[in-house]
Design a protein around this motif. Structure first.
Motif, short mmCIF file in Angstrom:
data_model
loop_
_atom_site.label_atom_id
_atom_site.label_comp_id
_atom_site.label_asym_id
_atom_site.label_seq_id
_atom_site.Cartn_x
_atom_site.Cartn_y
_atom_site.Cartn_z
N THR A 58 5.13 13.75 -5.82
CA THR A 58 3.76 13.25 -5.63
C THR A 58 3.22 13.72 -4.28
OG1 THR A 58 4.25 11.27 -6.95
CG2 THR A 58 2.30 11.20 -5.54
N SER A 89 3.28 6.02 3.88
CA SER A 89 4.03 6.84 2.92
C SER A 89 5.51 6.61 3.14
CB SER A 89 3.71 8.33 3.11
OG SER A 89 4.58 9.12 2.33
N GLN A 110 -5.81 5.79 -4.64
CA GLN A 110 -5.08 7.04 -4.86
C GLN A 110 -5.64 7.83 -6.04
OE1 GLN A 110 -2.85 7.85 -2.53
NE2 GLN A 110 -3.40 5.86 -1.63
N ASP A 111 -6.81 7.41 -6.53
CA ASP A 111 -7.44 8.03 -7.70
C ASP A 111 -6.56 7.91 -8.94
OD1 ASP A 111 -9.78 8.82 -6.34
OD2 ASP A 111 -8.79 10.62 -5.59
N GLU A 166 0.82 -1.21 0.00
CA GLU A 166 0.00 0.00 0.00
C GLU A 166 0.86 1.26 0.00
OE1 GLU A 166 -3.61 2.22 2.45
OE2 GLU A 166 -2.99 0.19 3.03
N PRO A 190 -3.17 11.29 -8.44
CA PRO A 190 -4.46 11.20 -9.13
C PRO A 190 -4.29 11.35 -10.65
CG PRO A 190 -4.67 12.55 -7.18
CD PRO A 190 -3.21 12.27 -7.33
N GLN A 243 1.51 13.57 -0.97
CA GLN A 243 1.26 12.43 -0.08
C GLN A 243 -0.01 12.68 0.73
OE1 GLN A 243 3.76 9.66 -0.14
NE2 GLN A 243 4.05 10.89 -1.99
N ASN A 244 -0.89 11.68 0.76
CA ASN A 244 -2.13 11.83 1.53
C ASN A 244 -2.16 10.92 2.75
OD1 ASN A 244 -2.57 9.31 0.44
ND2 ASN A 244 -4.18 9.97 -0.98
N SER A 245 -0.99 10.41 3.12
CA SER A 245 -0.88 9.56 4.30
C SER A 245 0.48 9.83 4.95
CB SER A 245 -0.99 8.08 3.91
OG SER A 245 -0.77 7.24 5.04
N ALA A 274 0.81 4.32 -2.59
CA ALA A 274 0.39 5.62 -2.05
C ALA A 274 1.47 6.68 -2.23
CB ALA A 274 0.05 5.47 -0.57
N SER A 275 2.73 6.26 -2.24
CA SER A 275 3.84 7.21 -2.33
C SER A 275 4.15 7.61 -3.76
CB SER A 275 5.09 6.60 -1.69
OG SER A 275 4.87 6.26 -0.34
#
Length: 362
Positions: free
Chosen positions: A214, A222, A102-103, A70, A79, A216-218, A74-75
């Protein structure tokens, strides 16, 4: 029969050697405040890089191997990014789910479950699309198929596509082409024969560049917080969070076992016991799931069982004290899996397992 009497021959988590358990029982230091943690941790990362056979950065994350899958997606995936997901099994397909989270736009290229990937087909795909990342699995544990990734990775490298490889059930048991992989994922509970709880990764410079660009949303899932981790020689390290010290002690002992034996010898041992397992299985009328021996993993053997896997697994455990695994998903009852990785890549353990299976089949 007590738990101690059982023979755990699953394809991860594996049985853990006594010296690794002893290492895990050591009184832990506090990595946030005690300077002696830093030289230990630097030495552990050096050992890990030797097992990976890489000059890239290596990381250890506190979390079971799925965290690495994941976190890598994610990293690296923004999107709208197109991601090529090469899949001939459940874990290859699963990468697409992480991409969607992550779209990103996953393009799943399916191959037969009992066969490998076609480099020419992959070449056609990358010529027509602008993929940011490609994901794949080295050893599909549920089917015992070891994918030959050399040519595929070469095609992707030539096309400038970043690669993420799940080598969780192959790393430490068979050679992994890390020199062509941007993010290579491992885990403590497979060929390392250490307790579950740690993810290992190698990360290339190109992958780090993509991480930096990119959003990061976590935090926990991440890689970015680890980019600037500071591990001085004579002061406590600066890490993103408090590490799982006892698990690190166990992993360190596991790496010592591999390096003391020698990686070449380790790989030969895995090949030998895998051949032993397949031969005994065929003597019992069981065929490996993979279409050829060249595709059979040296770390796990999956036998075709035709709607009998659950029954055989139960009888092996209850009557013979041998714990193996069934398949997953649609193959749950059609595949019986014997894990012979790490500590369990041992002729006597494999022989006892196959003797027990012979008795159950009789």
């Amino acid at each position: 029969m007590t738990q101690r009497d059982e023979l755990l021959m699953t394809p991860g988590p594996t049985a853990v050697p006594p010296d690794v358990l002893d290492a895990m029982a050591r009184p832990p230091v506090n990595p946030d405040v005690q300077a002696e943690f830093s030289p230990f941790y630097r030495d552990l990362l050096d050992k890990l890089a030797r097992v990976y056979d890489t000059d890239d950065d290596v990381l250890v994350l506190s979390g079971e191997g799925m965290l690495g899958l994941e976190a890598s997606v994610a990293s690296l995936v923004a999107p709208g990014d197109e991601v090529l997901c090469l899949a001939n099994g459940i874990f290859g397909e699963g990468f697409a789910d992480f991409v969607e989270m992550q779209d990103g736009d996953p393009v799943v290229h399916d191959a037969p479950a009992d066969a490998g990937f076609d480099p020419e087909a992959v070449k056609e795909l990358v010529e027509d699309r602008d993929f940011a990342v490609a994901t794949m699995v080295h050893c599909e544990t549920p089917t015992g198929v070891l994918n030959d990734l050399g040519e595929v990775l070469g095609v992707l490298q030539d096309a400038g596509v970043l690669t993420v490889v799940d080598a969780v059930s192959s790393l430490g048991g068979t050679p992994v082409p890390t020199d062509r992989i941007d993010v290579c994922l491992g885990a403590s509970q497979k060929c390392f024969s250490s307790p579950a709880g740690l993810t290992t990764l190698s990360v290339s410079d190109a992958a780090w560049s993509k991480v930096e660009e990119t959003e990061q949303n976590s935090f926990y899932a991440s890689l970015e917080p680890w980019r600037d981790a500071d591990i001085p020689e004579d002061a406590p390290p600066h890490l993103p969070y408090t590490h799982a010290v006892s698990n690190l002690y166990a992993l360190d002992a596991s790496l010592d076992r591999l390096l003391d034996e020698g990686l070449g010898e380790v790989y030969d041992r895995h090949e030998a016991v895998a051949a032993q397992c397949r031969e005994r299985g065929r003597d019992l009328g069981l065929e490996p799931f993979a279409e050829s021996d060249a595709l059979c993993s040296p770390t796990v053997t999956a036998f075709r069982t035709e709607s009998r896997a659950g029954e055989l697994q139960e009888r092996l455990a209850d009557d013979r004290g041998v714990v193996v695994a069934t398949g997953l998903g649609d193959l749950a009852d059609d595949v019986l899996r014997v894990g012979h990785m790490g500590y369990n890549a041992d002729p006597d353990r494999v022989e006892r397992t196959m003797d027990a299976l012979a008795d159950v089949l009789d």
